[in-house]
Scaffold this active site. Sequence first.
Site, PDB file in Angstrom:
ATOM      1  CG  HIS A  82     -64.931  -1.364 -30.169  1.00  0.00           C
ATOM      2  ND1 HIS A  82     -64.679  -0.058 -29.830  1.00  0.00           N
ATOM      3  CD2 HIS A  82     -64.105  -2.123 -29.394  1.00  0.00           C
ATOM      4  CE1 HIS A  82     -63.743  -0.028 -28.882  1.00  0.00           C
ATOM      5  NE2 HIS A  82     -63.381  -1.282 -28.604  1.00  0.00           N
TER       6      HIS A  82
ATOM      7  NE  ARG B 228     -60.161   2.841 -27.534  1.00  0.00           N
ATOM      8  CZ  ARG B 228     -60.440   1.578 -27.176  1.00  0.00           C
ATOM      9  NH1 ARG B 228     -60.442   0.615 -28.076  1.00  0.00           N
ATOM     10  NH2 ARG B 228     -60.718   1.289 -25.918  1.00  0.00           N
TER      11      ARG B 228
HETATM   12  P1  NDP Z   1     -50.724  -1.304 -23.015  1.00  0.00           P
HETATM   13  O1  NDP Z   1     -50.765  -0.032 -22.246  1.00  0.00           O
HETATM   14  O2  NDP Z   1     -50.312  -2.564 -22.326  1.00  0.00           O
HETATM   15  O3  NDP Z   1     -49.744  -1.134 -24.266  1.00  0.00           O
HETATM   16  C1  NDP Z   1     -49.702   0.039 -25.007  1.00  0.00           C
HETATM   17  C2  NDP Z   1     -48.505  -0.025 -25.939  1.00  0.00           C
HETATM   18  O4  NDP Z   1     -48.497   1.146 -26.742  1.00  0.00           O
HETATM   19  C3  NDP Z   1     -47.179  -0.073 -25.186  1.00  0.00           C
HETATM   20  O5  NDP Z   1     -46.276  -0.906 -25.856  1.00  0.00           O
HETATM   21  C4  NDP Z   1     -46.706   1.376 -25.278  1.00  0.00           C
HETATM   22  O6  NDP Z   1     -45.317   1.564 -25.242  1.00  0.00           O
HETATM   23  C5  NDP Z   1     -47.210   1.751 -26.649  1.00  0.00           C
HETATM   24  N1  NDP Z   1     -47.302   3.208 -26.787  1.00  0.00           N
HETATM   25  C6  NDP Z   1     -48.083   4.082 -26.108  1.00  0.00           C
HETATM   26  N2  NDP Z   1     -47.859   5.344 -26.521  1.00  0.00           N
HETATM   27  C7  NDP Z   1     -46.898   5.267 -27.479  1.00  0.00           C
HETATM   28  C8  NDP Z   1     -46.235   6.226 -28.271  1.00  0.00           C
HETATM   29  N3  NDP Z   1     -46.491   7.534 -28.182  1.00  0.00           N
HETATM   30  N4  NDP Z   1     -45.309   5.781 -29.142  1.00  0.00           N
HETATM   31  C9  NDP Z   1     -45.020   4.457 -29.240  1.00  0.00           C
HETATM   32  N5  NDP Z   1     -45.610   3.497 -28.505  1.00  0.00           N
HETATM   33  C10 NDP Z   1     -46.550   3.898 -27.644  1.00  0.00           C
HETATM   34  O7  NDP Z   1     -52.151  -1.470 -23.690  1.00  0.00           O
HETATM   35  P2  NDP Z   1     -52.884  -2.821 -24.157  1.00  0.00           P
HETATM   36  O8  NDP Z   1     -51.922  -3.613 -24.947  1.00  0.00           O
HETATM   37  O9  NDP Z   1     -53.564  -3.465 -23.024  1.00  0.00           O
HETATM   38  O10 NDP Z   1     -54.042  -2.203 -25.085  1.00  0.00           O
HETATM   39  C11 NDP Z   1     -53.723  -1.452 -26.238  1.00  0.00           C
HETATM   40  C12 NDP Z   1     -54.981  -0.805 -26.801  1.00  0.00           C
HETATM   41  O11 NDP Z   1     -55.815  -1.793 -27.397  1.00  0.00           O
HETATM   42  C13 NDP Z   1     -55.906  -0.153 -25.769  1.00  0.00           C
HETATM   43  O12 NDP Z   1     -55.427   1.110 -25.378  1.00  0.00           O
HETATM   44  C14 NDP Z   1     -57.194  -0.059 -26.537  1.00  0.00           C
HETATM   45  O13 NDP Z   1     -57.215   1.151 -27.253  1.00  0.00           O
HETATM   46  C15 NDP Z   1     -57.117  -1.238 -27.513  1.00  0.00           C
HETATM   47  N6  NDP Z   1     -58.115  -2.271 -27.229  1.00  0.00           N
HETATM   48  C16 NDP Z   1     -59.048  -2.574 -28.194  1.00  0.00           C
HETATM   49  C17 NDP Z   1     -59.979  -3.553 -27.995  1.00  0.00           C
HETATM   50  C18 NDP Z   1     -60.955  -3.902 -29.065  1.00  0.00           C
HETATM   51  O14 NDP Z   1     -61.844  -4.738 -28.854  1.00  0.00           O
HETATM   52  N7  NDP Z   1     -60.841  -3.336 -30.252  1.00  0.00           N
HETATM   53  C19 NDP Z   1     -60.040  -4.321 -26.735  1.00  0.00           C
HETATM   54  C20 NDP Z   1     -59.018  -3.934 -25.795  1.00  0.00           C
HETATM   55  C21 NDP Z   1     -58.106  -2.953 -26.043  1.00  0.00           C
HETATM   56  P3  NDP Z   1     -44.388   1.136 -23.996  1.00  0.00           P
HETATM   57  O15 NDP Z   1     -44.456  -0.393 -23.974  1.00  0.00           O
HETATM   58  O16 NDP Z   1     -43.062   1.647 -24.370  1.00  0.00           O
HETATM   59  O17 NDP Z   1     -45.005   1.769 -22.786  1.00  0.00           O
END
Ligand code: NDP
Length: 309
Positions: free
Chosen positions: A272, A224
Amino acid sequence: MLNILFSAQPERWDEYKGPLNAAFATAGLQANIARDHAPEAVDYIIFAPNGPVTDFSPYTKTKAVLSLWAGVETVVDNPTLTQPLCRLVDPSLTAGMVEWVTGHTLRHHLGMDHHIRKQDGVWEERFPPLARKRPVTILGTGALGAACGQAIHALGFPVTGWSRTAKELPNIRHLHGQDGLQAALSGAEIVILLLPQTPATENILNAETLALLAPGAFIINPGRGPLIDDDALLAALDSGQVGHATLDVFRTEPLPAAHPYWAHPSVTVTPHIASTTRPDTAAQIICENISRAEAGQPLKHVVDRNRRY
Ligand code: NDP
């Protein structure tokens, strides 16, 4: 008969109505899936951020809101949303992200831009290092980041992953927390951002953290826009601390025409498109989750409102 409201952009309905009806028929669940229902009669809402529902309070009997997107930052703080919110975890969305991320990783690793842009008759041999000499760090090792990590490892790169919580992932050196962030970024040559947008992740790449990277590092951001402090990145690009940034997501989308990223020689803007939700698989995933709820099983991928992802 379940009443399921499809609340996404109107033009998406033509793509989704066939796959959704087919998925529910196959599952043997009777469902009236439509773009219009009396709010008090709706059992489930299939939701995209730019659809018509913005106030969830009239949906008094709705058991869950199922997002068509993986990122939920635009809805998670909606004060009218009291129903459980499920984000999308879909193998097609993941496959698309893995392809986009590995493509841009290899592009930077191999220095493809140099040869594509410089067709000037000069025979200049520039050998890229082997992948095993190019450390890659992925911030965010959830559904998307972990899958990208495995694919990048399979190409030979040493991969470090970083997330909020400690975990073991095959083939990946995994770190977590604030100390882990410093170690994860120190000396990284390619950094991939797959974190959700939350108050805790905003500006995670800033002047201080960018300075930890190997000089000339590449940034790839399909996560993002607000994960990056834009002014700090532009300064790091101008100084050479960052060699190139491939950015798919931005604070304002569409990225305004006057934004400096468009004209910067060391920035690639993609609109995007890193990955997208495919109706055939998304319909099955959503149907499976509703089937679980109807069978009294817990919903999958429920968003934690406190963590905001
Ligand atoms: P998930 O919820 O499966 O994974 C999120 C990851 O981020 C987890 O490993 C989580 O940690 C980590 N995380 C969250 N907050 C923190 C923090 N404060 N500090 C450290 N690590 C953190 O999400 P997805 O993998 O499914 O998707 C990730 C992002 O990809 C989406 O939120 C979206 O913004 C983006 N996206 C973009 C697309 C595009 O076309 N550009 C398409 C789809 C998604 P933990 O494992 O410890 O919980």
